[in-house]
Design a protein around this motif. Structure first.
Motif, short mmCIF file in Angstrom:
data_model
loop_
_atom_site.label_atom_id
_atom_site.label_comp_id
_atom_site.label_asym_id
_atom_site.label_seq_id
_atom_site.Cartn_x
_atom_site.Cartn_y
_atom_site.Cartn_z
N PHE A 2 5.97 46.06 24.66
CA PHE A 2 5.42 45.99 23.30
C PHE A 2 4.75 44.67 22.94
CE2 PHE A 2 8.62 49.31 23.41
CZ PHE A 2 7.80 50.39 23.12
N ASP A 3 4.69 43.74 23.87
CA ASP A 3 3.89 42.52 23.64
C ASP A 3 2.40 42.85 23.77
OD1 ASP A 3 6.04 40.93 23.28
OD2 ASP A 3 5.83 39.77 25.14
N TYR A 4 1.57 41.92 23.27
CA TYR A 4 0.14 42.02 23.56
C TYR A 4 -0.04 41.84 25.07
CZ TYR A 4 -1.34 41.61 18.67
OH TYR A 4 -1.56 41.83 17.35
N ILE A 5 -1.00 42.55 25.62
CA ILE A 5 -1.22 42.51 27.07
C ILE A 5 -1.47 41.08 27.56
CG2 ILE A 5 -2.78 43.26 28.91
CD1 ILE A 5 -3.22 45.87 27.23
N GLU A 6 -2.40 40.38 26.90
CA GLU A 6 -2.78 39.04 27.39
C GLU A 6 -1.63 38.05 27.23
OE1 GLU A 6 -4.55 40.76 25.23
OE2 GLU A 6 -6.47 41.21 26.22
N THR A 7 -0.85 38.19 26.14
CA THR A 7 0.28 37.29 25.92
C THR A 7 1.26 37.41 27.08
OG1 THR A 7 0.04 37.59 23.55
CG2 THR A 7 2.14 36.71 24.31
N ALA A 8 1.55 38.66 27.46
CA ALA A 8 2.49 38.90 28.56
C ALA A 8 1.94 38.34 29.87
CB ALA A 8 2.74 40.40 28.69
N ILE A 9 0.65 38.57 30.11
CA ILE A 9 0.07 38.11 31.37
C ILE A 9 0.05 36.58 31.41
CG2 ILE A 9 -2.02 38.09 32.80
CD1 ILE A 9 -2.54 40.97 31.82
N GLY A 10 -0.23 35.96 30.26
CA GLY A 10 -0.20 34.50 30.18
C GLY A 10 1.18 33.97 30.53
N ALA A 11 2.21 34.60 29.95
CA ALA A 11 3.59 34.16 30.22
C ALA A 11 3.95 34.37 31.68
CB ALA A 11 4.55 34.93 29.31
N LEU A 12 3.53 35.50 32.20
CA LEU A 12 3.80 35.84 33.59
C LEU A 12 3.16 34.82 34.53
CD1 LEU A 12 5.02 38.42 35.05
CD2 LEU A 12 2.69 39.23 35.24
N TYR A 13 1.92 34.49 34.23
CA TYR A 13 1.16 33.54 35.05
C TYR A 13 1.82 32.16 35.00
CZ TYR A 13 -3.00 31.38 37.17
OH TYR A 13 -3.87 30.72 38.00
N ALA A 14 2.25 31.78 33.78
CA ALA A 14 2.90 30.48 33.62
C ALA A 14 4.19 30.42 34.43
CB ALA A 14 3.19 30.24 32.14
N ALA A 15 4.97 31.51 34.38
CA ALA A 15 6.22 31.54 35.12
C ALA A 15 5.95 31.48 36.63
CB ALA A 15 6.99 32.82 34.78
N GLU A 16 4.92 32.19 37.03
CA GLU A 16 4.56 32.28 38.44
C GLU A 16 4.14 30.93 39.00
OE1 GLU A 16 4.01 35.20 41.56
OE2 GLU A 16 4.85 35.35 39.56
N PHE A 17 3.33 30.21 38.23
CA PHE A 17 2.74 28.97 38.75
C PHE A 17 3.27 27.73 38.05
CE2 PHE A 17 -0.33 32.39 39.60
CZ PHE A 17 -0.34 32.32 40.98
N GLY A 18 4.40 27.90 37.31
CA GLY A 18 5.08 26.74 36.72
C GLY A 18 4.28 25.98 35.69
N LEU A 19 3.62 26.72 34.77
CA LEU A 19 2.84 26.05 33.73
C LEU A 19 3.62 25.98 32.43
CD1 LEU A 19 -0.49 28.02 34.15
CD2 LEU A 19 0.13 25.88 35.26
N GLU A 20 3.19 25.09 31.56
CA GLU A 20 3.73 25.03 30.20
C GLU A 20 3.05 26.13 29.38
OE1 GLU A 20 5.99 22.97 28.52
OE2 GLU A 20 6.59 22.64 30.60
N LEU A 21 3.85 26.89 28.64
CA LEU A 21 3.24 27.90 27.77
C LEU A 21 2.67 27.23 26.52
CD1 LEU A 21 5.30 31.15 27.40
CD2 LEU A 21 2.99 30.83 28.23
N LEU A 22 1.46 27.58 26.15
CA LEU A 22 0.84 26.95 24.99
C LEU A 22 1.03 27.75 23.71
CD1 LEU A 22 -2.52 25.76 26.52
CD2 LEU A 22 -0.39 24.50 26.28
N ALA A 23 1.56 28.95 23.84
CA ALA A 23 1.62 29.79 22.64
C ALA A 23 2.97 30.48 22.50
CB ALA A 23 0.53 30.84 22.71
N GLU A 24 3.34 30.73 21.27
CA GLU A 24 4.47 31.60 21.01
C GLU A 24 4.06 33.01 21.40
OE1 GLU A 24 7.55 30.75 19.54
OE2 GLU A 24 6.75 28.85 20.27
N SER A 25 5.02 33.79 21.86
CA SER A 25 4.62 35.16 22.18
C SER A 25 4.43 35.95 20.89
CB SER A 25 5.66 35.81 23.09
OG SER A 25 6.45 36.69 22.38
N ALA A 26 3.50 36.90 20.92
CA ALA A 26 3.16 37.64 19.69
C ALA A 26 4.27 38.60 19.31
CB ALA A 26 1.87 38.43 19.91
#
Lengths: 493, 64
Positions: free
Chosen positions: A469-493
């Motif tokens: 139920f998240d926005y598609i891009e929000t989830a993919i952003g979080a997934l990518y961050a977790a995968e490549f160890g990035l800082e998340l820049l946004a709260e999830s929607a």
């Protein structure tokens, strides 16, 4: 799950939309970017106004808006090797297929019935099943009738281009501001492998001459449309070994002549369809081959990657077809248009869209320009509204997104057979789903059971419902961050 | 001196109806039918029979 999400579900009753709107206005705006537009930065405002609610011209709009095609134009003036006019089946979904042909008056009744039931409806297209410009009288009568009753519906047509130059002026007068031309070649010698004949100026032409005439008329039609400010989408069928590499040239030609979008579609050539290509064993491209060609075309005319190759009588959001709910026998003789549901839905979408655009922007910023040089190919199960809101087992298609330091972009879709039927999953079907997901790293869905999850893992594909139920891009952003160890820049929607 | 339409092969696409110069083709029941009294095989109008030239199905508009 908020009331807003329910409201954007395809079958939302008016009452829940009203409740949702009341809730929305009292609760203020969830996001600081209230009312922000989803307009891409590199697009001029006038064009955005034209396409923002058109599912076929805006990938973003296709999550929210529906189109319908009315099959009023069965006559065609050319023969293509991927088309067989004899064949029809309600369970087939591909261009040129319809269950019933309509007269302009029947089409008018059908459009009104759909507009009253499907609040997402924004576009009426005539895509045959023959050629909308050749069967012109019926096309024009239909548009005239419908526009009188539903003035705000967008009109568009699809044509092979041969008769197009004869009707460009009338199209402009009728406010048809989107035209799709199917252009498979810009070199007649390649055309001969695709078009056995054309019917032009009272005679049938074959061979090189046929393709030469068709090519000249297509280019003339495209130039005339561009000169009048009508947006054009170019459809090309990718036929491996016939015109696949040549489509790079086609892309160049149409870009030079002002085409707005280029839609490269895979050839459908099932022998059962009885088409020339089906019977000669000409294969269609694999999903990854299509993507490779589309990636090669980046930088040329803008690509459409979200086409579902729908039927000439399709109804609904691009990933679904509700045509069978609106067959003639289900439509009353007298119908009156009630604009209420479409208006309510539009208001809800306008709000949701601003929020979605902001969330998408934040997610894209997360992955953009990172040092992490990784690419993730993600398949999403969605019912629309730009959210991960479909169960793995109920999905009939997965939308495919690519996350990389370039951003997060929609790159295509994979059709699958529904895995879960009446609560039971079929192993054989699951094998087909896994095959369709070739090249995918992660599957995102609203729910998935352990059994299919394990089978996917065994095939090297991870699946999770953690972002349901998240926005598609929000989830993919979080997934990518977790995968490549990035800082998340946004709260999830 | 007339053409006919093989009903079992006709897709009812209607192209022949509006290409016919003499108005000999009408939709009857399930298919298009050529009125032999009106059909001239396009003699005096065109070099080729228009119905046969535009028909998407081979050998469907044929000499009666």
């Amino acid at each position: 799950m908020s009331a807003l999400m329910i409201s954007l579900d395809s079958l939302a009753p008016v009452s829940s939309m009203d409740a949702m709107l009341a809730k929305e206005t009292s609760g203020g705006c969830a996001s600081s970017s209230c009312g922000s537009s989803a307009k891409p930065d590199d697009m001029d405002l006038a064009i955005w106004e034209k396409i923002k609610d058109h599912p076929c011209y805006s990938e973003e709009a296709h999550h929210y808006f529906a189109r319908m095609h009315v099959a009023v134009a069965p006559a065609c003036n050319i023969q293509c090797n991927y088309c067989n006019r004899k064949y029809d089946c309600a369970n087939e979904s591909r261009p040129g297929v319809v269950s019933e042909k309509l007269t302009p008056d029947q089409a008018r009744r059908k459009v009104i019935a759909v507009a009253n039931e499907v609040p997402q409806l924004s576009v009426l297209g005539i895509a045959g099943p023959g050629d909308a410009c050749y069967d012109w009288r019926k096309t024009k009568a239909t548009f005239d009738d419908v526009s009188r009753e539903i003035p705000d519906i967008k009109l568009c047509i699809s044509t092979n281009g041969l008769a197009l130059p004869d009707h460009v002026d009338e199209l402009a007068e009728m406010n048809v501001d989107h035209v799709t031309i199917t252009i498979n070649m810009v070199a007649p010698e390649i055309g001969t492998k695709i078009y056995p004949w054309i019917f032009y100026q009272n005679r049938r032409y074959t061979g090189l001459e046929a393709s030469q005439i068709l090519h000249e008329r297509q280019m003339l039609g495209l130039e005339m449309l561009t000169a009048r400010g009508i947006l054009t989408k170019i459809n090309s069928v990718m036929i491996p070994g016939v015109n696949d590499e040549h489509l790079i040239e086609v892309n160049k030609w149409v870009k030079e002549r002002g085409a707005f979008l280029h839609n490269v579609m895979p050839l459908i050539s099932d022998p059962a369809h009885g088409t020339y290509f089906g019977l000669t064993g000409q294969r269609g491209p694999k999903a990854m081959e299509l993507k490779a060609l589309q990636d090669k075309l980046e930088g040329g005319a803008k690509l459409m990657r979200h086409c579902r190759q729908c039927r000439a009588d399709a109804v609904g959001l691009l990933g679904e077809d509700r045509g069978q709910e609106f067959t003639l026998d289900q439509i009353p003789d007298e119908v009156a248009y009630d604009p209420a549901r479409r208006e309510t839905y539009r208001e809800a979408v306008a709000r949701e869209r601003g929020d979605h655009a902001a969330a998408k922007q934040a997610a894209v910023t997360t992955v953009k320009g990172t040092e992490a040089n990784g690419t993730l190919l993600v398949a999403v199960a969605t019912k629309g509204g730009g959210r991960i809101n479909e169960h793995f087992g109920h999905a009939r298609e997965f939308q495919v997104y690519e996350a990389s330091p370039k951003g997060i972009s929609f790159v295509g879709h994979r059709k699958v057979e529904q895995y879960c039927m009446g609560g039971f999953g079929e192993d054989a079907t699951l094998d087909g789903v896994i095959e369709a997901l070739e090249g995918i790293d992660v599957v995102l869905c609203a729910r998935i059971g352990d059994c299919p999850k394990d089978s996917l893992i065994a095939a090297g594909i991870r699946a999770t419902d953690a972002y349901g139920f998240d926005y598609i891009e929000t989830a993919i952003g979080a997934l990518y961050a977790a995968e490549f160890g990035l800082e998340l820049l946004a709260e999830s929607a | 001196m007339a053409f006919k339409i093989i009903a079992s092969q006709c897709t009812q696409c209607s192209a022949c109806e509006f290409e016919c110069p003499t108005g000999a083709i009408k939709f009857k029941g399930e298919t298009y039918v050529i009125d032999p009294n009106k059909c001239t095989e396009c003699d005096g109008y065109f070099d080729t029979q228009q119905c046969a030239a535009v028909c998407p199905v081979p050998k469907t508009c044929v000499p009666a």
